[in-house]
Design a protein around this motif. Structure first.
Motif, PDB file in Angstrom:
ATOM      1  N   UNK A 354       0.480  80.158 -31.660  1.00 46.16           N
ATOM      2  CA  UNK A 354       0.344  78.984 -32.399  1.00 46.16           C
ATOM      3  C   UNK A 354       0.144  79.407 -33.845  1.00 46.16           C
ATOM      4  N   UNK A 355       0.116  78.422 -34.666  1.00 40.90           N
ATOM      5  CA  UNK A 355      -0.241  78.563 -36.036  1.00 40.90           C
ATOM      6  C   UNK A 355      -1.688  77.623 -36.435  1.00 40.90           C
ATOM      7  N   UNK A 356      -2.521  77.708 -35.557  1.00 40.20           N
ATOM      8  CA  UNK A 356      -3.485  76.783 -35.680  1.00 40.20           C
ATOM      9  C   UNK A 356      -4.543  77.674 -36.834  1.00 40.20           C
ATOM     10  N   UNK A 357      -4.944  76.985 -37.765  1.00 43.28           N
ATOM     11  CA  UNK A 357      -5.723  77.731 -38.909  1.00 43.28           C
ATOM     12  C   UNK A 357      -6.875  78.176 -38.395  1.00 43.28           C
ATOM     13  N   UNK A 358      -7.718  77.328 -37.648  1.00 43.08           N
ATOM     14  CA  UNK A 358      -9.010  77.707 -37.190  1.00 43.08           C
ATOM     15  C   UNK A 358      -9.209  77.907 -35.647  1.00 43.08           C
ATOM     16  N   UNK A 359      -9.936  78.527 -35.049  1.00 45.16           N
ATOM     17  CA  UNK A 359     -10.025  78.439 -33.599  1.00 45.16           C
ATOM     18  C   UNK A 359     -11.885  78.575 -33.292  1.00 45.16           C
ATOM     19  N   UNK A 360     -12.480  77.613 -32.858  1.00 45.93           N
ATOM     20  CA  UNK A 360     -13.883  77.973 -32.426  1.00 45.93           C
ATOM     21  C   UNK A 360     -13.976  78.005 -31.058  1.00 45.93           C
ATOM     22  N   UNK A 361     -14.520  79.394 -30.610  1.00 42.46           N
ATOM     23  CA  UNK A 361     -14.352  79.596 -29.195  1.00 42.46           C
ATOM     24  C   UNK A 361     -15.806  79.714 -28.818  1.00 42.46           C
ATOM     25  N   UNK A 362     -16.233  78.870 -27.572  1.00 38.75           N
ATOM     26  CA  UNK A 362     -17.799  78.924 -27.024  1.00 38.75           C
ATOM     27  C   UNK A 362     -17.473  79.659 -25.828  1.00 38.75           C
ATOM     28  N   UNK A 363     -18.280  80.507 -25.383  1.00 36.44           N
ATOM     29  CA  UNK A 363     -18.213  81.358 -24.170  1.00 36.44           C
ATOM     30  C   UNK A 363     -19.606  81.722 -23.408  1.00 36.44           C
ATOM     31  N   UNK A 364     -19.567  81.408 -22.254  1.00 36.49           N
ATOM     32  CA  UNK A 364     -20.732  81.809 -21.384  1.00 36.49           C
ATOM     33  C   UNK A 364     -20.884  83.300 -20.877  1.00 36.49           C
ATOM     34  N   UNK A 365     -19.591  83.999 -21.586  1.00 36.03           N
ATOM     35  CA  UNK A 365     -19.386  85.325 -20.706  1.00 36.03           C
ATOM     36  C   UNK A 365     -18.901  86.187 -21.950  1.00 36.03           C
ATOM     37  N   UNK A 366     -19.744  87.102 -22.367  1.00 32.67           N
ATOM     38  CA  UNK A 366     -19.357  87.986 -23.631  1.00 32.67           C
ATOM     39  C   UNK A 366     -18.232  88.858 -23.124  1.00 32.67           C
ATOM     40  N   UNK A 367     -17.880  89.382 -21.944  1.00 33.79           N
ATOM     41  CA  UNK A 367     -16.869  90.169 -21.472  1.00 33.79           C
ATOM     42  C   UNK A 367     -15.337  89.539 -21.565  1.00 33.79           C
ATOM     43  N   UNK A 368     -15.395  88.367 -20.965  1.00 33.18           N
ATOM     44  CA  UNK A 368     -14.021  87.642 -20.988  1.00 33.18           C
ATOM     45  C   UNK A 368     -13.583  87.206 -22.428  1.00 33.18           C
ATOM     46  N   UNK A 369     -14.948  86.846 -23.055  1.00 29.45           N
ATOM     47  CA  UNK A 369     -14.562  86.523 -24.659  1.00 29.45           C
ATOM     48  C   UNK A 369     -14.030  87.419 -25.383  1.00 29.45           C
ATOM     49  N   UNK A 370     -14.704  88.718 -25.235  1.00 30.64           N
ATOM     50  CA  UNK A 370     -14.221  89.993 -25.966  1.00 30.64           C
ATOM     51  C   UNK A 370     -12.466  90.195 -25.653  1.00 30.64           C
ATOM     52  N   UNK A 371     -12.428  89.894 -24.227  1.00 31.21           N
ATOM     53  CA  UNK A 371     -10.825  90.046 -23.940  1.00 31.21           C
ATOM     54  C   UNK A 371      -9.813  88.844 -24.393  1.00 31.21           C
ATOM     55  N   UNK A 372     -10.352  87.910 -24.539  1.00 34.45           N
ATOM     56  CA  UNK A 372      -9.525  86.839 -25.104  1.00 34.45           C
ATOM     57  C   UNK A 372      -9.570  86.777 -26.890  1.00 34.45           C
ATOM     58  N   UNK A 373     -10.739  87.478 -27.425  1.00 31.21           N
ATOM     59  CA  UNK A 373     -10.759  87.880 -28.755  1.00 31.21           C
ATOM     60  C   UNK A 373      -9.876  88.922 -29.210  1.00 31.21           C
ATOM     61  N   UNK A 374      -9.462  89.988 -28.311  1.00 34.62           N
ATOM     62  CA  UNK A 374      -8.546  90.818 -28.603  1.00 34.62           C
ATOM     63  C   UNK A 374      -7.095  90.235 -28.756  1.00 34.62           C
ATOM     64  N   UNK A 375      -6.953  89.397 -27.694  1.00 36.27           N
ATOM     65  CA  UNK A 375      -5.522  88.817 -27.658  1.00 36.27           C
ATOM     66  C   UNK A 375      -5.297  88.026 -29.011  1.00 36.27           C
ATOM     67  N   UNK A 376      -6.165  87.219 -29.707  1.00 41.38           N
ATOM     68  CA  UNK A 376      -6.368  86.623 -30.924  1.00 41.38           C
ATOM     69  C   UNK A 376      -5.902  87.354 -31.920  1.00 41.38           C
ATOM     70  N   UNK A 377      -6.849  88.670 -31.818  1.00 40.90           N
ATOM     71  CA  UNK A 377      -6.708  89.600 -33.233  1.00 40.90           C
ATOM     72  C   UNK A 377      -5.465  90.334 -33.088  1.00 40.90           C
ATOM     73  N   UNK A 378      -5.161  90.298 -32.095  1.00 40.99           N
ATOM     74  CA  UNK A 378      -3.766  91.158 -31.719  1.00 40.99           C
ATOM     75  C   UNK A 378      -2.532  90.375 -32.477  1.00 40.99           C
ATOM     76  N   UNK A 379      -2.713  88.910 -32.468  1.00 39.54           N
ATOM     77  CA  UNK A 379      -1.663  88.283 -33.082  1.00 39.54           C
ATOM     78  C   UNK A 379      -1.877  87.657 -34.382  1.00 39.54           C
ATOM     79  N   UNK A 380      -2.907  88.376 -35.039  1.00 41.23           N
ATOM     80  CA  UNK A 380      -3.205  88.188 -36.414  1.00 41.23           C
ATOM     81  C   UNK A 380      -4.463  87.465 -36.812  1.00 41.23           C
ATOM     82  N   UNK A 381      -5.217  86.928 -36.149  1.00 37.58           N
ATOM     83  CA  UNK A 381      -6.392  86.059 -36.245  1.00 37.58           C
ATOM     84  C   UNK A 381      -7.439  87.068 -36.722  1.00 37.58           C
ATOM     85  N   UNK A 382      -8.272  86.609 -37.590  1.00 31.30           N
ATOM     86  CA  UNK A 382      -9.437  87.343 -38.015  1.00 31.30           C
ATOM     87  C   UNK A 382     -10.711  86.783 -37.039  1.00 31.30           C
TER      88      UNK A 382
END
Length: 406
Positions: A354-382
């Motif tokens: 998507x082209x959503x400018x901002x994503x606020x991600x709340x997580x109770x599991x740092x491991x699955x958060x890091x996995x999802x974060x890698x996906x977003x960063x690979x797509x161009x998110x900071x």
């Protein structure tokens, strides 16, 4: 066997290196020299030969036997550093190095929701937590974890166990603090019939329970068990997810509000009963998506009865099987996503497109958060920042909120 502890694992067990691999030791700290009996990969009956400077006397009288808390033998500073490192290590596992804000920790006696065990005894009932790694039940009359209002509900829980339990079974009692009194949901008791329903309703009335649910069926509703979510008042369905402490909820909300900034159109994914959607609707139009119809109904009712909120639309949808697609985020200025421990792998992949400018991600599991974060960063998110939050004081759990931007 004598060992020197090298590090602490992410679940709280200390780890030493043995001849055949790692050895795990409970309730000890890095740098400590311990002696005990080796059984498999565990050192049992550990005796501390040389204590760590980070070791303290546990503040709770039940700490040595109760399994409700894990880290009362360590200083607060040690626990903060350890949980911060848990988050940092999870990110590093995905090759990510991100600024971490100082961790925010909920105070003692602040847990507003807990599941306790209950058993009938010859003289009445016992309420408490299980001993660590055991089915043994430990009474916790002086618990330093639970909010005083939950402690005050113990006589009600004991009465429920005496009325609806048996000597052969154990009941699970989920008790939640609400603005109208304790909200109790019980499983594992006797089958509900007309007589038992009447007796349980009398217990609820006598002890002032706001609501009583028995094996998923409503037994008593003296008054709606309301929770404050911004300006709105919400009565979540029995057993529904709720942030563990009011302070933790406030800390996560502050981080989410900081992340979305002045966005005027927000989509809230895994919205629950409105933890974020309702406060955010004070400034923005929100589309709330959640897989549980009862929670969406509670959110919608809370919104309709509140004053001064902008429009909230809602949708019941299984985001694991049918995530929102990129074209469904058109004109959306920010997304809030708060998935369960498994994370949101499928939904994150569509968000990444998507082209959503901002994503606020709340997580109770740092491991699955890091996995999802890698996906977003690979797509161009900071990944701009990560805010660790410790609602589950003295446990191995740590939560976080984070901001992604294009």
């Amino acid at each position: 066997m004598i060992l020197t502890i090298e590090r602490l694992g992410h679940l709280g067990d200390a780890i030493a290196q043995g001849e055949n691999g790692p050895i795990f030791v409970a309730q000890v700290l890095p740098g400590e020299v311990v002696e005990g009996e080796l059984k498999g990969d565990k050192l049992l009956n550990a005796r501390i030969v040389t204590p760590s400077a980070d070791r303290v006397r546990p503040p709770c009288a039940h700490a040595r036997t109760c399994g409700g808390c894990l880290m009362q033998h360590a200083t607060d500073d040690f626990v903060v550093a350890w949980k911060t490192e848990v988050v940092r290590s999870a990110l590093a596992g995905q090759g990510l190095d991100v600024p971490l804000r100082p961790i925010l920790t909920s105070p003692p006696k602040s847990r507003r929701r807990a599941t306790l065990a209950g058993r009938r005894t010859k003289s009445g009932a016992m309420i408490g937590f299980h001993a660590r790694g055991s089915d043994a039940l430990v009474a916790v009359p002086n618990c330093l974890l639970l909010h005083p209002d939950l402690m005050a509900a113990f006589p009600a829980l004991e009465a429920l166990v005496v009325t609806g339990g048996s000597r052969k079974t154990e009941l699970a009692l989920t008790i939640t603090r609400s603005l109208a009194g304790a909200d109790a949901s019980v499983t594992g008791g006797k089958p509900l019939d007309g007589q038992l329903r009447l007796e349980l309703a009398r217990v609820a009335e006598a002890h002032g329970l706001a609501r009583l649910t028995w094996d998923g069926e409503g037994v008593a509703l003296r008054t709606a068990p309301m929770q404050a979510m911004g300006r709105a008042m919400v009565a979540p369905p029995p057993g529904a997810f709720l942030q563990a402490t009011e302070q933790g909820q406030a800390d996560l909300l502050t981080a989410v509000q900081d992340a979305v900034g002045g966005a005027k159109r927000i989509t809230d994914l895994f919205a629950g009963s409105g933890t974020f959607a309702l406060p955010l609707s004070e400034q923005a139009e929100v589309h709330a998506v959640e897989g549980d119809a009862a929670m969406i109904a509670a959110l919608d009712k809370g919104w309709r009865q509140a004053d001064g909120l902008k429009r909230i639309t809602s949708e019941v949808r299984d985001l694991f099987r049918r995530p929102l697609e990129p074209d469904e985020f058109k004109k959306v200025q920010a997304v809030v996503i708060d998935p369960p421990r498994a994370g949101a792998e499928a939904q994150t992949k569509t968000l990444a497109g998507s082209k959503v400018p901002v994503i606020a991600y709340v997580s109770c599991n740092p491991v699955t958060f890091a996995r999802d974060a890698k996906t977003l960063i690979s797509a161009g998110y900071s990944l701009d920042w990560v805010q660790p939050v410790d609602q589950f004081r003295w446990s191995s759990h740590v939560e976080l909120a984070a901001r992604f931007s294009l």
